[in-house]
Motif scaffolding. Structure first.
Motif, mmCIF file in Angstrom:
data_model
loop_
_atom_site.group_PDB
_atom_site.id
_atom_site.type_symbol
_atom_site.label_atom_id
_atom_site.label_comp_id
_atom_site.label_asym_id
_atom_site.label_seq_id
_atom_site.Cartn_x
_atom_site.Cartn_y
_atom_site.Cartn_z
ATOM 1 N N ARG A 104 0.816 -1.215 0.000
ATOM 2 C CA ARG A 104 0.000 0.000 0.000
ATOM 3 C C ARG A 104 0.851 1.267 0.000
ATOM 4 O O ARG A 104 0.338 2.374 -0.119
ATOM 5 C CB ARG A 104 -0.910 0.004 1.237
ATOM 6 N N THR A 134 10.439 -3.041 -13.741
ATOM 7 C CA THR A 134 11.431 -3.256 -14.806
ATOM 8 C C THR A 134 10.973 -2.585 -16.100
ATOM 9 O O THR A 134 11.769 -1.937 -16.800
ATOM 10 C CB THR A 134 11.644 -4.773 -15.020
ATOM 11 N N GLY A 135 9.680 -2.730 -16.398
ATOM 12 C CA GLY A 135 9.141 -2.078 -17.591
ATOM 13 C C GLY A 135 9.257 -0.565 -17.515
ATOM 14 O O GLY A 135 9.624 0.097 -18.493
ATOM 15 N N GLY A 192 3.187 6.552 -8.801
ATOM 16 C CA GLY A 192 3.150 5.214 -8.236
ATOM 17 C C GLY A 192 2.276 4.278 -9.036
ATOM 18 O O GLY A 192 1.456 4.702 -9.865
ATOM 19 N N PHE A 193 2.501 3.005 -8.810
ATOM 20 C CA PHE A 193 1.638 1.991 -9.419
ATOM 21 C C PHE A 193 1.428 0.882 -8.410
ATOM 22 O O PHE A 193 2.382 0.253 -7.960
ATOM 23 C CB PHE A 193 2.266 1.422 -10.700
ATOM 24 N N HIS A 194 0.178 0.675 -8.048
ATOM 25 C CA HIS A 194 -0.208 -0.380 -7.126
ATOM 26 C C HIS A 194 -0.832 -1.479 -7.982
ATOM 27 O O HIS A 194 -1.978 -1.385 -8.376
ATOM 28 C CB HIS A 194 -1.203 0.213 -6.112
ATOM 29 N N GLY A 195 -0.029 -2.460 -8.343
ATOM 30 C CA GLY A 195 -0.440 -3.424 -9.362
ATOM 31 C C GLY A 195 -1.042 -4.689 -8.806
ATOM 32 O O GLY A 195 -1.776 -4.654 -7.821
ATOM 33 N N VAL A 196 -0.723 -5.822 -9.458
ATOM 34 C CA VAL A 196 -1.264 -7.106 -8.997
ATOM 35 C C VAL A 196 -0.245 -7.810 -8.114
ATOM 36 O O VAL A 196 0.939 -7.449 -8.069
ATOM 37 C CB VAL A 196 -1.691 -8.018 -10.172
ATOM 38 N N HIS A 197 -0.708 -8.844 -7.431
ATOM 39 C CA HIS A 197 0.097 -9.536 -6.440
ATOM 40 C C HIS A 197 1.323 -10.206 -7.083
ATOM 41 O O HIS A 197 1.185 -11.000 -8.014
ATOM 42 C CB HIS A 197 -0.788 -10.582 -5.761
ATOM 43 N N ALA A 201 8.423 -6.907 -12.011
ATOM 44 C CA ALA A 201 8.266 -6.927 -13.470
ATOM 45 C C ALA A 201 7.764 -5.572 -13.951
ATOM 46 O O ALA A 201 8.283 -5.001 -14.919
ATOM 47 C CB ALA A 201 7.299 -8.038 -13.868
ATOM 48 N N LEU A 202 6.759 -5.048 -13.269
ATOM 49 C CA LEU A 202 6.203 -3.761 -13.687
ATOM 50 C C LEU A 202 7.258 -2.658 -13.569
ATOM 51 O O LEU A 202 7.429 -1.831 -14.471
ATOM 52 C CB LEU A 202 4.956 -3.451 -12.847
ATOM 53 N N HIS A 249 10.137 -13.571 -10.290
ATOM 54 C CA HIS A 249 10.566 -12.236 -10.734
ATOM 55 C C HIS A 249 11.719 -11.725 -9.876
ATOM 56 O O HIS A 249 12.573 -10.981 -10.347
ATOM 57 C CB HIS A 249 9.386 -11.257 -10.692
ATOM 58 N N PRO A 280 2.787 3.081 -2.006
ATOM 59 C CA PRO A 280 2.779 4.193 -2.972
ATOM 60 C C PRO A 280 1.714 5.249 -2.696
ATOM 61 O O PRO A 280 1.975 6.450 -2.852
ATOM 62 C CB PRO A 280 2.537 3.495 -4.323
ATOM 63 N N ARG A 318 3.905 -8.988 -8.842
ATOM 64 C CA ARG A 318 4.514 -8.563 -10.115
ATOM 65 C C ARG A 318 5.158 -7.177 -10.052
ATOM 66 O O ARG A 318 5.425 -6.577 -11.084
ATOM 67 C CB ARG A 318 3.487 -8.578 -11.245
#
Lengths: 593, 280
Positions: free
Chosen positions: B63, B85-86, B72-77, B82-83, B112, B65, B79
């Motif tokens: 939580r 890195t992109g 910020g990016f609060h993504g999926v469990h 990976a995100l 990852h 970010p 990853r």
């Protein structure tokens, strides 16, 4: 020896072709691993292209990494062709090893000619039973008479001679490809070509091509997977992350060096979960991004596609479909990922699904998908398949999709009161990208307020769901949503999508030529559905034939769920890997005549 | 795109890097201190807020970010790496920080973690380790001891050895590894600064107690001890040095000079130039 075959004089060749010229000739070259069947097919396609013809070459392969059975399936023609023909006019068998594995992919007719090497064993029963004429050509022995001679070059020259392609052009194409290998190799190939041409003169005649059109215009030779890559590049894709998978890998292999030269980047990820999340990250950072995969990879990506929907992150996933489920038939085609592409996301997750309906259209549709994804800040799934992706065609230069404004970016005016998920009339909210001052926000897979703050409140959920649906529904997709051929007053229509469009297109043209007025409708935009547009396209149609390549009638069910269809609907639905052939479609139309 | 680097850089305090959103964390959670340390580190580095991207997955610590004022990016469990890195590969100009918990980073995201270590993209990973899944109310995590019996899914303990983040990272080829303690936010801020400054992938392993499901972790205050020596620069030395480590040694434990991964880009062609290759 037929003097016409040796003559370099153009008028002589034209006279020869005119004797028995056909608009289209189909031939297959088959052989076990290393025999060079695929290579010979590729060279013939290039030769046909240089000679002014159009054409298509599909590949039939087994799962072996090196070797195994391989067949180059060609159709050459005086005008663009959209699908394989009903049968092959000429089958050149370098050997019969493992023939049974792809016999079903090689339909022959009574007039077909089969070239067999008597030293490679008996002609299989399936061939004898087809009624095709069989002629012996000792390709291996002949090759041995030429120092450095190769079996597939003998076959190449014989095939070119039989169907009326100029052998000197074969020599030119071969010489260009072998150029670096030295004079001895070049001399060997020239000698083998001459020998193949000579012995072909003694063979029974095969169907020959009519002269190429006087003005064929500019033409390209391209595979569907290359066209997908080029479309992505033209659309401004600057980042690709992907995991290798058959039959999508060639998209990546083409894009890796192309991106490196255009300021972009391709990353080989550790798995598809990483690939799609890297793509989300790169797009969040402001770079139009894409990944390519096949069915199993799409399944792994589906959770993150939900994240892209919720966080409104534009991206494109190209799914080059293969036989499924599970590992299925990785090297062969099927239209069976429609269900997962349309319904595979969790939650209410409006997104785009598009499908190219031809090899050249892989460029158009991918380019359009990127533009739409960027404009609408949403993930787009592009459903190509093995039959499109791994086939090469000689085509007219592909058109470009309508230009769209790019991603709607936030402006400095929004600094300090920025709302990433602002509720707008269009549903599209200006997007800030890192680096812009005063508009920092957190992209979130949690439901959120317009500002992007996590929220579990009903009102926020309802508002954001409606906004995300509205931006896709309200958008004007223009005429590219479908390809429609036909006229007002047609009472019969074919409704299809993706690679099934090729044979459907040909079936419609044949039907119309015979006076049966049939309309073709091929959906390029699958999601969101366009009920009003399809209703207009179906105006006056009383009978509808749905054509698709899946066992579970996925497209038909999709249509039933989203559209009103005419009273009388028939479905031609068959799983892969055999392509649907134009005659099969025609056979379903004839009773309606 | 407006470029905050061209604007005169205002001097920001740690508080400027925090948002006005109240964390969902329990009182006493170690993650509050991590937020404080991160904000302090950002202020110290004087990076513009707009040039920082903080990426997380799912879990209590993920939580983070929302409680900052950077992108910020609060993504999926699982990853986050990976995100992140992109983000970094697409935008090398950004300072990229990934953050998350032991479950997010070492269980569902374990693959990852391995590949982020070996890929060595220039970003920093704040791994908040409380040896428990807090958000789902107290299950064993990949760093939980085998005999912890309070998880309802593993009432007799997991029975399997926990992951050792340092050894795992070293084996995977990490370039920088530091361990901090949420109870010492000043040291932690220094470690985060060192990690961000390190050219390459930097892991900041934070012992961040969960006082709700692992009340005994209040005792970590007495368990931690600092490592003040020069960090090992080759993995074999680090592996040998910390072979018998109790997991509570804080400080910079490893720092190599492995160059970060950042492929060269050229602008020698445009997309339209590629048409030529297909023309007959």
């Amino acid at each position: 020896m037929d003097i016409a075959h040796m003559n370099m004089d153009g008028t002589e060749i034209a006279r020869r072709d005119a004797r028995a010229g056909a608009e289209t000739v189909s031939l297959a070259i088959i052989g076990s691993g290393g025999a060079g069947a695929m290579r010979a097919g590729e060279i013939l396609l290039d030769v046909a292209a240089k000679a002014g013809f159009f054409g298509l070459m599909c590949r039939a392969m087994g799962p072996q990494i090196r070797g195994g059975e391989a067949a180059a399936l060609l159709r050459l023609a005086t005008a663009p062709v959209s699908s394989p023909d009903d049968h092959f006019d000429l089958l050149v068998a370098l050997d019969w090893e493992n023939f049974s594995r792809f016999a079903a992919e090689l339909p022959l007719a009574a007039g077909s000619l089969v070239l067999t090497d008597p030293d490679e064993g008996e002609v299989p029963a399936a061939i004898s039973e087809s009624g095709a004429r069989v002629a012996a050509l000792a390709m291996k022995k002949l090759a041995r008479t030429v120092p450095g001679g190769r079996v597939n070059v003998i076959a190449l020259a014989a095939a070119a001679t039989l169907i009326g392609l100029p052998v000197p052009l074969v020599g030119e194409v071969l010489a260009r490809q072998l150029g670096r290998k030295g004079d001895a190799v070049l001399a060997a190939s020239a000698a083998a070509l001459a020998l193949g041409e000579e012995v072909a003169a003694a063979l029974p005649p095969a169907r020959r091509l009519a002269p190429p059109p006087a003005a064929a215009g500019a033409r390209w030779v391209i595979s569907g997977n290359q066209a997908t890559g080029l479309g992505a590049l033209k659309a401004g894709i600057g980042f690709v992350a992907a995991y290798p998978i058959t039959p999508a890998t060639e998209v990546l292999e083409w894009m890796a060096p192309a991106l490196a030269k255009t300021g972009g980047l391709l990353v080989q990820a550790e798995d598809e979960l990483a690939a799609i999340n890297m793509v989300i990250g790169a797009s969040f950072a402001g770079t139009p991004s894409l990944t390519a995969t096949s069915g199993p990879g799409l399944a792994l990506m589906s959770e993150a596609l939900g994240l892209a929907v919720a966080s409104e992150t534009p991206l494109v996933v190209v799914d080059v479909m293969r036989g499924g489920p599970s590992t299925g038939i990785p090297t062969k085609s099927e239209q069976s990922d429609l269900d997962i592409a349309v319904h595979g996301l969790h939650g209410d997750a409006p997104h785009l699904v598009l499908a190219p309906n031809g090899i050249g259209d892989c460029l158009f549709t991918t380019q359009w998908a990127v533009a739409l994804a960027e404009r609408l800040q949403t993930p787009a799934i592009v459903l190509s398949d093995q039959a499109l992706g791994q086939s090469r065609a000689v085509i007219a230069p592909p058109p470009s999709p309508p230009a769209l404004p790019g991603r709607l970016l936030a402006t400095a005016a929004e600094a300090d009161h920025y709302q990433r998920y602002a509720v707008t009339a269009s549903g599209i909210s200006p997007m800030a990208v890192p680096g812009m001052a005063g508009t920092t926000y957190v992209a979130d897979g949690l439901e959120h307020t317009p500002r992007g703050i996590p929220s579990a409140q009903a009102s926020d959920h309802h508002t954001q769901l409606a906004k995300r649906a509205r931006k896709l529904e309200a958008f004007d997709y223009g005429a590219a949503w479908a390809d429609i051929e036909g006229e007002d007053g047609d009472e019969i229509a074919l409704l299809t999508w993706g690679s099934a469009t090729g044979p459907a297109r040909e079936a419609v043209r044949r039907a119309r030529r015979e006076g049966l007025m049939v309309r073709l409708i091929s959906l390029r935009l699958l999601l969101p559905a366009r009920p009003a547009a399809l209703a207009a396209a179906l105006a006056g149609v009383r009978r509808l034939l749905v054509v698709e390549q899946s066992h579970g009638r996925q497209f038909h069910k999709f249509l039933r769920a989203n559209y009103d269809l005419p009273a009388e609907v028939a479905v031609l639905s068959r799983p892969g890997p055999l392509p649907i052939r134009p005659a099969e479609i025609l056979a379903r139309l004839v009773p309606w005549e | 795109m407006s470029d905050s680097q061209t604007a005169p850089a205002p001097l920001l305090t740690a508080q400027d890097f925090k948002s006005d959103i109240k964390p969902i964390w329990c009182p006493g959670c170690g993650d509050y201190s991590v937020l404080t340390a991160l904000a302090k580190a950002c202020a110290e580095l004087a990076r513009p807020r707009a040039r920082i991207a903080l990426i997380s997955g799912i879990g209590c610590s993920s939580r983070l970010p929302a409680y900052t004022n950077v992108y910020g990016f609060h993504g999926v469990h699982g990853r986050a790496l990976a995100l992140a890195t992109g983000v970094k590969l697409a935008r090398p100009d950004l300072t990229v920080i990934a953050a998350g918990g032991d479950g997010d980073g070492l269980s569902i995201g374990g693959n990852h973690f391995l590949h982020a270590c070996r890929r060595n993209v220039d970003m920093t990973y704040i791994l908040m380790d409380n040896q428990v899944y807090g958000m789902t109310k107290g299950q064993a995590s990949p760093t939980t001891a085998p005999d912890w019996c309070e998880g309802k899914l593993t009432p007799t303990g997991t029975g399997i050895a926990p992951v050792a983040p340092l050894q795992l990272a070293l084996a995977a080829g990490v370039g920088f590894f530091a361990r901090g303690f949420a109870g010492n936010p000043n040291e932690l801020a220094r470690l985060i600064v060192a990690g961000i400054t390190h050219p390459g992938f930097a892991v900041i392993h934070v012992l961040s107690p969960c006082v709700t499901f692992r009340a005994e972790q209040r005792g970590w205050k007495q368990a931690v001890h600092g490592f003040d020596g020069a960090p090992a620069t080759d993995p074999a030395t680090a592996m040998a040095r910390f072979a018998g480590d109790d997991g509570f040694t804080t400080g910079i434990l490893y720092a190599s000079a492995t160059p970060p991964f950042m492929p060269e880009r050229q602008m020698t062609m445009t997309a339209a130039d590629f048409d030529r290759g297909f023309i007959v």
